[in-house]
Design a protein around this motif. Structure first.
Motif, PDB file in Angstrom:
ATOM      1  N   ASP A  78       0.597  -1.092  -0.645  1.00  0.00           N
ATOM      2  CA  ASP A  78       0.084   0.065  -0.133  1.00  0.00           C
ATOM      3  C   ASP A  78       1.511   1.136   0.047  1.00  0.00           C
ATOM      4  O   ASP A  78       2.039   1.181  -0.127  1.00  0.00           O
ATOM      5  CB  ASP A  78      -1.130   0.016   1.439  1.00  0.00           C
ATOM      6  CG  ASP A  78      -2.397  -1.011   1.075  1.00  0.00           C
ATOM      7  OD1 ASP A  78      -2.290  -1.242  -0.039  1.00  0.00           O
ATOM      8  OD2 ASP A  78      -2.471  -1.350   1.820  1.00  0.00           O
ATOM      9  N   ARG A  97      -4.095   1.483  -3.050  1.00  0.00           N
ATOM     10  CA  ARG A  97      -3.267   0.278  -3.424  1.00  0.00           C
ATOM     11  C   ARG A  97      -2.396   0.121  -4.704  1.00  0.00           C
ATOM     12  O   ARG A  97      -2.791   0.917  -5.178  1.00  0.00           O
ATOM     13  CB  ARG A  97      -4.019  -0.811  -3.758  1.00  0.00           C
ATOM     14  CG  ARG A  97      -5.345  -1.314  -2.729  1.00  0.00           C
ATOM     15  CD  ARG A  97      -6.380  -2.259  -2.358  1.00  0.00           C
ATOM     16  NE  ARG A  97      -6.464  -2.746  -3.810  1.00  0.00           N
ATOM     17  CZ  ARG A  97      -7.704  -2.915  -4.068  1.00  0.00           C
ATOM     18  NH1 ARG A  97      -8.879  -1.887  -3.441  1.00  0.00           N
ATOM     19  NH2 ARG A  97      -8.271  -3.255  -5.213  1.00  0.00           N
ATOM     20  N   TYR A  98      -1.436  -0.402  -4.236  1.00  0.00           N
ATOM     21  CA  TYR A  98      -0.718  -0.840  -5.105  1.00  0.00           C
ATOM     22  C   TYR A  98      -1.117  -0.684  -6.656  1.00  0.00           C
ATOM     23  O   TYR A  98      -1.607  -1.746  -6.723  1.00  0.00           O
ATOM     24  CB  TYR A  98       0.135  -2.025  -5.205  1.00  0.00           C
ATOM     25  CG  TYR A  98       2.216  -2.236  -5.738  1.00  0.00           C
ATOM     26  CD1 TYR A  98       2.999  -1.572  -5.998  1.00  0.00           C
ATOM     27  CD2 TYR A  98       1.269  -3.240  -7.347  1.00  0.00           C
ATOM     28  CE1 TYR A  98       4.082  -1.469  -6.903  1.00  0.00           C
ATOM     29  CE2 TYR A  98       2.093  -3.106  -7.725  1.00  0.00           C
ATOM     30  CZ  TYR A  98       3.538  -2.919  -8.138  1.00  0.00           C
ATOM     31  OH  TYR A  98       4.363  -3.321  -9.186  1.00  0.00           O
ATOM     32  N   LYS A 120      -3.196   1.497  -7.810  1.00  0.00           N
ATOM     33  CA  LYS A 120      -4.510   2.209  -7.952  1.00  0.00           C
ATOM     34  C   LYS A 120      -4.133   3.676  -7.517  1.00  0.00           C
ATOM     35  O   LYS A 120      -2.946   3.979  -6.985  1.00  0.00           O
ATOM     36  CB  LYS A 120      -5.436   1.596  -7.158  1.00  0.00           C
ATOM     37  CG  LYS A 120      -6.257   0.558  -6.696  1.00  0.00           C
ATOM     38  CD  LYS A 120      -6.676  -0.344  -7.955  1.00  0.00           C
ATOM     39  CE  LYS A 120      -6.207  -1.550  -8.424  1.00  0.00           C
ATOM     40  NZ  LYS A 120      -7.220  -1.942  -9.683  1.00  0.00           N
TER      41      LYS A 120
END
Lengths: 145, 216
Positions: free
Chosen positions: A34, A54-55, A57
């Protein structure tokens, strides 16, 4: 001067150098994929402190997953995905953003974002200032990992 | 002559089919794709332990890390599409869990108040109420320009009322009604489960969305 202060000072300095409305620095968490916003200048509220993406996003997550800069023009028109997938743009009411990766040990671990509340893009020279600042920040964020 | 389905029945069918499809995809992602990827991940770990060359070990470890991230992504996507707690624990626990995600996504704190005892609802009602609340909260994140919101659940013996309130920007109701289909969709969804949906808003003062569901 401690690292935290130096980073905050760097964000303020970018804000004044290129007459932008918002400057933010996001970093991937030490544990897990994250990404959180750690520093901001020109912020209109403290929402950024609570936002975790999030990774892959949001702008920050996408810059870290691709390791490439991202530009958002005239938000939310012509964006990839939904406006709700761009929380920092919504939180700070930004219409324009330019975000570049910050590398740590060769991997993208952070993001430096400059944004405007008008749809006025920053020019090539200003983009260069942001990229240079991201390079300088690479040395400063080491203590945060 | 056979009776033709009316507009409400068709809307209800479309929404229900959509929800069933979302639930199916969420389940398939979680139980199908997610499980297969997990098997690959454990296999990759096994290979990583067996490999002796340092370079290859590092490569396998990177691949395993990527798989781990993908598994987490798939799980979160499945939960976002259809929260399993909505089926297993009910509306209120699912909403509490969603509010945590909402605050960490948009930086907006939502104060939740409840009164009365939660009444078990039909799945169709639970999903509808959850989706309408999600839409109201999404509108706050997009337009309200506020750092706080309030949500109140009141369970009575014959009805449930939910109020979602913010003290943000507010908007011109007529304009909003014409510009966004989201408002009409919320009202339509509530009508389809026999409920009511009301909106009041004033520029500079904020917005209140009220949901009312009678227990027949």
């Amino acid at each position: 001067m401690n690292q935290s202060f130096e980073i905050a000072h760097m964000c303020e300095s970018i804000l004044s150098k290129i007459a932008t409305d918002f400057v933010g620095l996001a970093l991937q968490n030490r544990e897990g994929p994250d990404v959180r916003w750690h520093y901001a200048a020109g912020n209109s509220n403290d929402k950024y402190k609570k936002i975790t993406v999030r990774y892959g996003k949001g702008i920050a997550g996408k810059v870290i997953s691709t390791g490439s800069p991202i530009t958002v023009n005239n938000f939310p028109d012509n964006i990839y995905g939904k406006a709700l997938e761009y929380p920092i743009m919504l939180a700070e009411k930004l219409l324009y953003a330019y975000a570049v990766p910050i590398f740590y040990k060769g991997a993208p671990k952070g993001v430096l974002l400059v944004g405007r509340r008008t749809n006025k893009p920053i020019n090539e020279g200003e983009q260069n200032i942001v990229r240079q600042a991201a390079l300088s920040l690479e040395g400063m964020i080491s203590g945060l990992f | 002559m056979e009776r033709q389905p009316d507009k409400n029945e068709i809307s209800s069918y479309i929404i229900q089919s959509q929800e069933e499809e979302i639930k199916r995809i969420a389940l398939e992602l979680h139980e199908g794709v997610g499980q297969t990827l997990y098997s690959l991940y454990t296999g990759m770990q096994f290979i990583g332990n067996a490999v002796e060359q340092d370079e290859m070990k590092g490569y396998v470890s990177d691949m395993a890390e990527l798989l781990e991230k993908t598994i987490q992504e798939i799980r979160l996507l499945a939960v976002e599409l259809h929260p399993p707690t909505l089926t297993t624990l009910g509306l209120l626990p699912a909403m509490k869990s969603y509010l945590k995600l909402y605050t960490s996504t948009y930086g907006i704190e939502v104060e939740l108040e409840t009164s009365g005892k939660e009444v078990p609802l039909e799945e169709r009602q639970r999903i509808t109420l959850f989706r309408v609340c999600q839409e109201a909260l999404a509108n706050i994140a997009r337009y309200a320009d506020t750092v706080k919101a309030e949500m109140t659940f009141t369970w009575q013996f014959d009805h449930l009322s939910i109020i979602i309130k913010d003290k943000g920007r507010g908007f011109d109701k007529d304009k909003g009604w014409h510009q966004s289909t989201g408002l009409a969709a919320m009202r339509e969804r509530m009508h389809l489960i026999g409920g009511e949906w009301h909106l009041s808003t004033k520029i500079g003062e904020g917005t209140v969305v009220e949901l009312y569901l009678p227990f027949i």
